[in-house]
Each structure stands twice: as C-alpha cells, then as structure tokens.
Design a protein around this motif. Structure first.
Motif, short mmCIF file in Angstrom:
data_model
loop_
_atom_site.label_atom_id
_atom_site.label_comp_id
_atom_site.label_asym_id
_atom_site.label_seq_id
_atom_site.Cartn_x
_atom_site.Cartn_y
_atom_site.Cartn_z
N ASN A 1 8.19 -59.22 67.92
CA ASN A 1 8.13 -60.64 68.28
C ASN A 1 7.18 -60.82 69.45
OD1 ASN A 1 9.83 -60.24 70.75
ND2 ASN A 1 11.51 -60.02 69.28
N GLY A 2 6.65 -62.04 69.57
CA GLY A 2 5.66 -62.33 70.61
C GLY A 2 4.33 -61.67 70.35
N GLU A 3 4.02 -61.37 69.08
CA GLU A 3 2.79 -60.64 68.79
C GLU A 3 1.70 -61.57 68.26
OE1 GLU A 3 1.51 -59.03 65.46
OE2 GLU A 3 2.35 -60.91 64.78
N ALA A 4 0.47 -61.05 68.23
CA ALA A 4 -0.71 -61.89 68.01
C ALA A 4 -0.77 -62.48 66.61
CB ALA A 4 -1.98 -61.07 68.29
N ASN A 5 -0.44 -61.70 65.57
CA ASN A 5 -0.52 -62.22 64.21
C ASN A 5 0.29 -63.49 64.05
OD1 ASN A 5 -2.29 -60.72 62.70
ND2 ASN A 5 -0.74 -59.56 61.59
N ASP A 6 1.54 -63.46 64.53
CA ASP A 6 2.42 -64.62 64.37
C ASP A 6 1.89 -65.82 65.13
OD1 ASP A 6 4.01 -63.09 62.79
OD2 ASP A 6 5.79 -63.16 64.07
N TRP A 7 1.35 -65.59 66.34
CA TRP A 7 0.82 -66.72 67.11
C TRP A 7 -0.43 -67.29 66.44
CZ3 TRP A 7 -3.83 -67.75 69.65
CH2 TRP A 7 -3.82 -68.89 70.45
N MET A 8 -1.30 -66.43 65.96
CA MET A 8 -2.53 -66.91 65.32
C MET A 8 -2.20 -67.82 64.14
SD MET A 8 -5.32 -65.60 66.78
CE MET A 8 -5.77 -64.31 67.94
N TYR A 9 -1.23 -67.41 63.34
CA TYR A 9 -0.88 -68.22 62.17
C TYR A 9 0.12 -69.33 62.51
CZ TYR A 9 0.76 -69.70 57.61
OH TYR A 9 1.09 -70.48 56.53
N GLY A 10 1.14 -69.00 63.28
CA GLY A 10 2.28 -69.90 63.44
C GLY A 10 2.10 -70.98 64.48
N GLU A 11 1.25 -70.78 65.49
CA GLU A 11 1.01 -71.81 66.48
C GLU A 11 0.01 -72.80 65.89
OE1 GLU A 11 0.85 -74.41 69.13
OE2 GLU A 11 -1.09 -73.54 68.65
N GLN A 12 0.45 -74.04 65.64
CA GLN A 12 -0.38 -74.99 64.90
C GLN A 12 -0.52 -76.33 65.62
OE1 GLN A 12 1.91 -74.92 61.33
NE2 GLN A 12 1.11 -72.94 60.66
N SER A 13 -0.17 -76.36 66.91
CA SER A 13 -0.34 -77.60 67.66
C SER A 13 -1.48 -77.49 68.67
CB SER A 13 0.96 -77.98 68.37
OG SER A 13 1.40 -76.94 69.22
N GLU A 14 -1.63 -76.33 69.31
CA GLU A 14 -2.77 -76.13 70.21
C GLU A 14 -4.06 -75.98 69.43
OE1 GLU A 14 -2.09 -72.76 72.69
OE2 GLU A 14 -0.35 -73.62 73.70
N LYS A 15 -3.95 -75.49 68.22
CA LYS A 15 -5.10 -75.16 67.37
C LYS A 15 -4.63 -75.20 65.92
CE LYS A 15 -3.78 -70.38 67.20
NZ LYS A 15 -3.04 -70.70 65.97
N PRO A 16 -5.56 -75.25 64.96
CA PRO A 16 -5.15 -75.10 63.56
C PRO A 16 -4.66 -73.68 63.29
CG PRO A 16 -7.32 -76.12 63.74
CD PRO A 16 -6.98 -75.60 65.10
N ARG A 17 -3.93 -73.54 62.19
CA ARG A 17 -3.44 -72.22 61.81
C ARG A 17 -4.62 -71.31 61.48
NH1 ARG A 17 -5.83 -72.31 57.23
NH2 ARG A 17 -4.83 -72.15 55.19
N ILE A 18 -4.46 -70.03 61.78
CA ILE A 18 -5.48 -69.02 61.52
C ILE A 18 -4.87 -67.97 60.59
CG2 ILE A 18 -7.00 -67.27 62.54
CD1 ILE A 18 -6.78 -68.81 65.21
N LEU A 19 -5.55 -67.64 59.51
CA LEU A 19 -5.11 -66.54 58.67
C LEU A 19 -5.44 -65.24 59.40
CD1 LEU A 19 -6.33 -67.77 55.16
CD2 LEU A 19 -4.04 -67.94 56.13
N SER A 20 -4.40 -64.49 59.76
CA SER A 20 -4.58 -63.36 60.67
C SER A 20 -3.98 -62.09 60.08
CB SER A 20 -3.92 -63.67 62.02
OG SER A 20 -4.08 -62.62 62.93
#
Length: 634
Positions: free
Chosen positions: A343-362
């Motif tokens: 948990n708290g890892e980069a893949n999940d943030w890249m894809y799952g954080e979608q308010s600061e930025k669009p989702r990223i396929l990671s």
C-alpha cells in the motif's frame, strides 16, 4: 605538513566507512516455506522485503540475522540461500567499479552526453526537485520538438526508487540511447519520437544510491530506502510506500516502524523525492508510466492490495501485458496476485489518483533474478525489456484521458439555509490520437460522505483529437439539503464504473440565511452535449440515485430573454409531453412528446417570436402533471 593533513583526512574517512559498515548487519537472502497465503502476512507485518517466491510453497525475502531468528521463533521452516548478499555481489563483480553499473554521476553524465549528441530530439537534462540530502533529480525528455509541449501522448519512465536495484538504471539509459541512436534510421523509432513525448528519470532514489556507492564502491550495496534521518541512528523511508493512495491502509502492505525496510514515512508524500515526482506528474498529462524495479521477472499493475480487487480497466492492463509478454516472458497481474500485498505505492497512485491529474496506466517491471545481476547479464536484461518499453510508448497516444477543469465563480460559495445557487465553469480538453467516446457526469459528496447523484448526466460525448469544451452552468442547492461542507465534482470516464479524471471544488451549506431559496438540485444553462441536441439523459439510473425534487420542473434563467432552459426529472420511465401555454391557456408550442427513460433532462425554449408576459410550462408524465411559471421580459 600538507601530506600529513591529507593522510589524516583519509584515515578519518576510512574509519567512518568502517563504522558505517560495522553498524550495518549483513543482509541475508532467506527462503521461507509458506503453504498458505495467510502464512505470508506475519512476514509482511515484520516489514520484510519479499523479493520472490511461489504461491502456496515458499517466499524468498531479505532480512538481517536478528530477523531470521524471529522468523524461526515463529515456527517457520527457513533456509539461508545467501548469508551475506553484499559480499556475494562484490565477489561476483570482481574488480568492476560499482559492480559494472553506472553510478549516479555517471548516469547523469551519460544523459548530458546524449543531449549533446542529439540536441534536436532531447532536452538538456533538467531537475524536477531535490532529494532529502539536496541532490538533484534529473529527467531527460525525448521528442521531435523537445522544448515544445505538443498535443502528443506522454509516457514517463522512472528507475531505482529502491537504491539496491541498479538494473533499472541500465534499462532506462538503454531506452534513451536506443531512441536517440535509432532516430532517423529506424522508421518505427522515428515515428515514436515524432509523435510522442517521452520522459525518463534514470535515478529516483539518488541519495540511497550514492550511499550504496559510498559503502560498497565495487557494487552490491543493499541499502533500499532514501536517507531520511528518523532519529536514534535509524535512517530511511521506503519511497515506494510513501505515495498517498491507500497510504498506511494497514501494516501488512507497509510498515509504521522507522527501522523496517518497508517503512512508509510519517505521512503521504512526506519525502521530497516522492513529492517531486507527484508534482511532475500533475504538471503533465501522462497516459503511460513504467516503474522499473528488480527482481523476480514480473510485470505488475494496480491494484496492489487485495481489498480493492481489480481495477475497472483490468482487461485493458491484461491485454497490453499479453502483448509485452511475448518479448520478455514475464508473468503479469495485479501486485497482490503475482507477488504480495502493498500500500502507498506508485502504481496505485498513478492509476488511482484521478483528481490531481488524469488516471495513468502504470506498470511495475521486476527485472532479472537478483538485485545486482552479474555484469554479463546486463545487456540481455535490457534487450528483453526494450521492446515492451517501446510498446508502452506506442500505447501512450491511444490511452490519453480527457482532462477536466471545474471552476466556481465568486468563491467561496456559501448557500443560505433556505437554499440558493452558484455558477461554475466546466471545461475539458483531449489530445489522444483516436476519437474517444466518454461520459461526463456531475455528483456531490454530502457532509456525511455519501456521494449523491448524478446531478447531471451522464452526457455522452465523442471527442476527436484536439477537442476542447467550455461551458458555464448553474447549480441549485435546495433548502432541505443538510448544512455542512460539500464536494462538487465532475467526472470523465465510462459511467458508472470507469473514472479517468475528476475535477472538484467545495461549497458550504449554512444553517442560517434566507437567500433566494431553491427547491431542488437543478443544474442548467449551457448544454453539455453539443452533438446530441437539447436533451441530456441519464443512462438507466436507479431511482434512488435521482436528486431530490424529481418530477418537479424548473427553468433558468427566469425571467428570460429570449432563451431559457427547462429542466425536469423522472422517477420512472414514462410517456412524456412538455408543452408551453400562454396566460389564457392557449397552446404555444409542444417541446417534447414521446417516451423517456428515468433520469434528468433539459430542453431549450426560445421565446424570440413571443411577446413579453407570463407563460406556463406543463409537463405530463404518466398520470402525473407538473407546471412551472416562465416570465419572458423583452
């Protein structure tokens, strides 16, 4: 005297190095038998780095001697595979400097040289920020117009977030060299560089890597974390547990203990290294990201925790991975499927954080079968992953997300107790190569945390490349809405399951004040869907999801001249007739006559041909009738 002073400094440095090494117990590679998944959890709770294994049989992990003793004390059957990993790697590398790998300074020198050799398709390396010890984090961009932000698919590659995984540096540099050396001679590479924007961060965890160079100049250093001083002689935060998405969800996927290999830090993005990458991603519109790690020969993508299961786009991740496996042969899946829970890892943030930025396929690639593969293995490991990297760059243009902005007018917004309204602007832009069909919808998060809506949509838009969209709208907030702070959000994706980007702002509903009053959650003015005419309907919503005030009409503006938008909502699907009458009861125009699904609708009414006065809008739906008074003032 000068030589004596130099000798004294050298002696002090050697003594310091000896003390540092003396304080670090040996890193051991241990195989632990685990017959069931539940047996892995206590090992993760210890904060150990599990690096490989076979589900239902064993895991291989890195530990110190005292941790090995704890493992045995808990009743596990365990076998030491390598008693001192640093010594093992140093012996294997013989006299090669840094074990045959680039040091940090050599890696940065190389990308500077690449820029000098290929100035037309690369930027000069630039820093995205400093580390905890003040070193720069350098990125290089490769594109045909590198100094211009063009409407092209963007891909981001980063390596060595864990300081003992240098094969990532070699793959990152190999990718940059291949793109620049083959440009102009290889049509495929030329097309990628001409039509994509590629960013490479070859060394993420600079301080940790420099520390390994200091303690183990011949390579094989096993320091993993950054160099945050946690106090009491304890150093380091695991940067790949320091991202905000699911940060600290439990003590299995990361550790709260500062001495642990998976210590997550004091809070999300507590470390400048992860915060720098966060801001860098937020400033761009990356469609693709690759985090390069070692080891285990695996490809992983979100989600990393079993509590989340699979992303709504799991089939897309699997399809792209199925293509890449033909080149590197790496098994693939979610992190919790193919390796272990995080948990708290980069893949999940890249894809799952979608308010600061669009989702990223990671993706996360675990490259090779050891932390410091033998120098002779480096070319082969780079080669087998080069084509997957190129394929990810290719995919960047086809998976761009529409980017949204949602801007309130005259903030802060405070709605009086009797109800009221606020104006806002919604805008979107899309630069993907192919047209994309997307849903836009608006909802609101109540003070209780419940998501309420959609208040509008989902509107279906087909966005061609270069599409832009800009609308002003008004939102009513009814008097019966509870007091407190609300989050007002617009989403782009495939309603209701797939969300690509969210933009939001807050407003407050007060406990006092009369204001203009409002009876429903009307949302009106500029139509969202310029391709489908006057109405925007919801895609078969559940009746319970409809806003308060269903089956009651409203219009905005009112008074109007000469245009107004009439809004109505249906609890259930029914035959609908919407007509306009003058004050004498004479029919002026019939706007709607036909079957409509349950949902929210808007219809434009043009009074250009009418005289000023009061008009009545009458809605007949099933056995129900609703009316609203319209005031035309010319």
């Amino acid at each position: 005297m000068k030589y004596s002073h130099t000798l004294l400094i050298l002696i002090i440095l050697l003594l310091t190095l000896a003390v540092v090494n003396a304080e670090e117990p040996p890193y051991m590679l241990v195989r632990v038998d685990v017959e069931a998944e539940m047996q892995v959890i206590p090992l993760l709770r210890m904060g150990l780095d599990i690096v490989d294994g076979v589900k239902g049989e064993y895991v291989e992990l890195v530990c110190h001697p005292e941790e090995y003793t704890q493992i045995l004390a808990q009743g596990y059957a365990a076998e030491i595979l390598i008693e001192d990993m640093e010594q093992f790697y140093a012996d294997r590398a013989a006299t090669d400097d840094m074990g045959g790998y680039h040091t940090w300074s050599e890696a940065i020198d190389e990308i500077y040289q690449i820029h000098l050799d290929h100035p037309d398709i690369t930027t000069e390396p630039f820093s995205i920020g400093q580390t905890i010890e003040g070193r720069e984090m350098y990125v290089i961009k490769i594109s045909d117009n590198p100094e211009i932000d063009e409407d092209e698919g963007e891909a981001f590659f980063n390596a060595l977030i864990h300081a003992r995984e240098p094969i990532g540096v070699e793959l990152a540099l190999g990718l940059v060299n291949h793109l620049t050396d083959q440009y102009g001679s290889d049509p495929y590479i030329t097309d990628l560089v001409d039509n994509r924007e590629i960013f490479v961060l070859p060394v993420f965890n600079v301080d940790g890597y420099v520390y390994n160079e200091t303690t183990n100049p011949s390579g094989g250093g096993m320091w993993r974390k950054n160099r945050r001083d946690n106090g009491g002689g304890i150093y380091g935060v695991d940067l790949n547990r320091n991202f905000s998405f699911d940060w600290g969800y439990n003590n299995i996927g990361s550790s709260p203990s500062p001495g642990s290999a998976t210590y997550r830090g004091t809070g999300p993005f507590s470390e400048p290294e992860t915060e720098n990458v966060r801001q860098f991603c937020n400033e761009h519109n990356f469609a693709i990201n690759l985090n390069i790690h070692s080891y285990s020969n695996l490809m992983m993508y979100a989600w990393s925790g079993p509590h989340r299961g699979f992303t709504p786009e799991d089939a897309l991740f699997a399809a792209i991975s199925t293509t890449m496996i033909q080149w590197n042969g790496y098994p693939f899946g979610t992190g919790w499927q193919v390796l272990y829970e995080m948990n708290g890892e980069a893949n999940d943030w890249m894809y799952g954080e979608q308010s600061e930025k669009p989702r990223i396929l990671s993706w996360l690639f675990e490259v090779g079968s050891s932390f410091w593969p033998a120098p002779s293995q480096i070319p082969g490991l780079v080669a087998e992953n080069l084509q997957p990297c190129l394929y990810l760059i290719e995919q960047a243009q086809y998976h761009m997300s529409p980017r949204l902005t949602l801007t309130p007018y005259n903030p802060p917004i405070q709605i009086p107790a009797a109800g009221g309204s606020f104006d806002f602007n919604i805008a979107s832009a899309y630069i993907g190569a192919e047209p994309v069909t997307v849903n836009l919808w608006i909802d609101v998060t109540l003070p209780s945390g419940t998501v309420f809506g959609p208040l509008l949509g989902p509107a279906q838009l087909t966005m061609p490349s270069g599409f832009t969209f800009d609308r002003d709208r008004t939102q009513d907030v009814p008097g019966n809405a509870p007091e407190g702070t609300y989050i007002y959000s617009v989403h782009a994706g495939i309603y209701p399951d797939i969300n690509w980007h969210t933009a939001s702002f807050e407003f407050e509903k007060l406990s006092t004040g009369d204001g203009e009053g409002a009876s429903s959650w009307w949302n009106y003015v500029d139509a969202l869907d310029e391709f489908s005419g006057d109405t925007i309907g919801m895609a078969s919503p559940q009746a319970s999801a409809l806003p308060a005030g269903h089956e009651i009409m409203g219009n905005y503006p009112n008074p109007f001249n000469p245009l107004t938008v009439i809004s109505f909502e249906l609890r259930v699907s029914s035959l609908v007739k919407l007509s306009i009458y003058d004050i004498t009861g004479r029919l002026v125009v019939e706007l709607v006559n036909g079957w409509r699904d349950a949902g929210a609708y808007e219809v434009n009414f043009d009074g250009s041909a009418l005289v000023s006065g009061i008009y009545i809008a009458k809605l007949i739906h099933g056995s129900n009738t609703s009316t609203a008074k319209l005031v035309l003032m010319k």
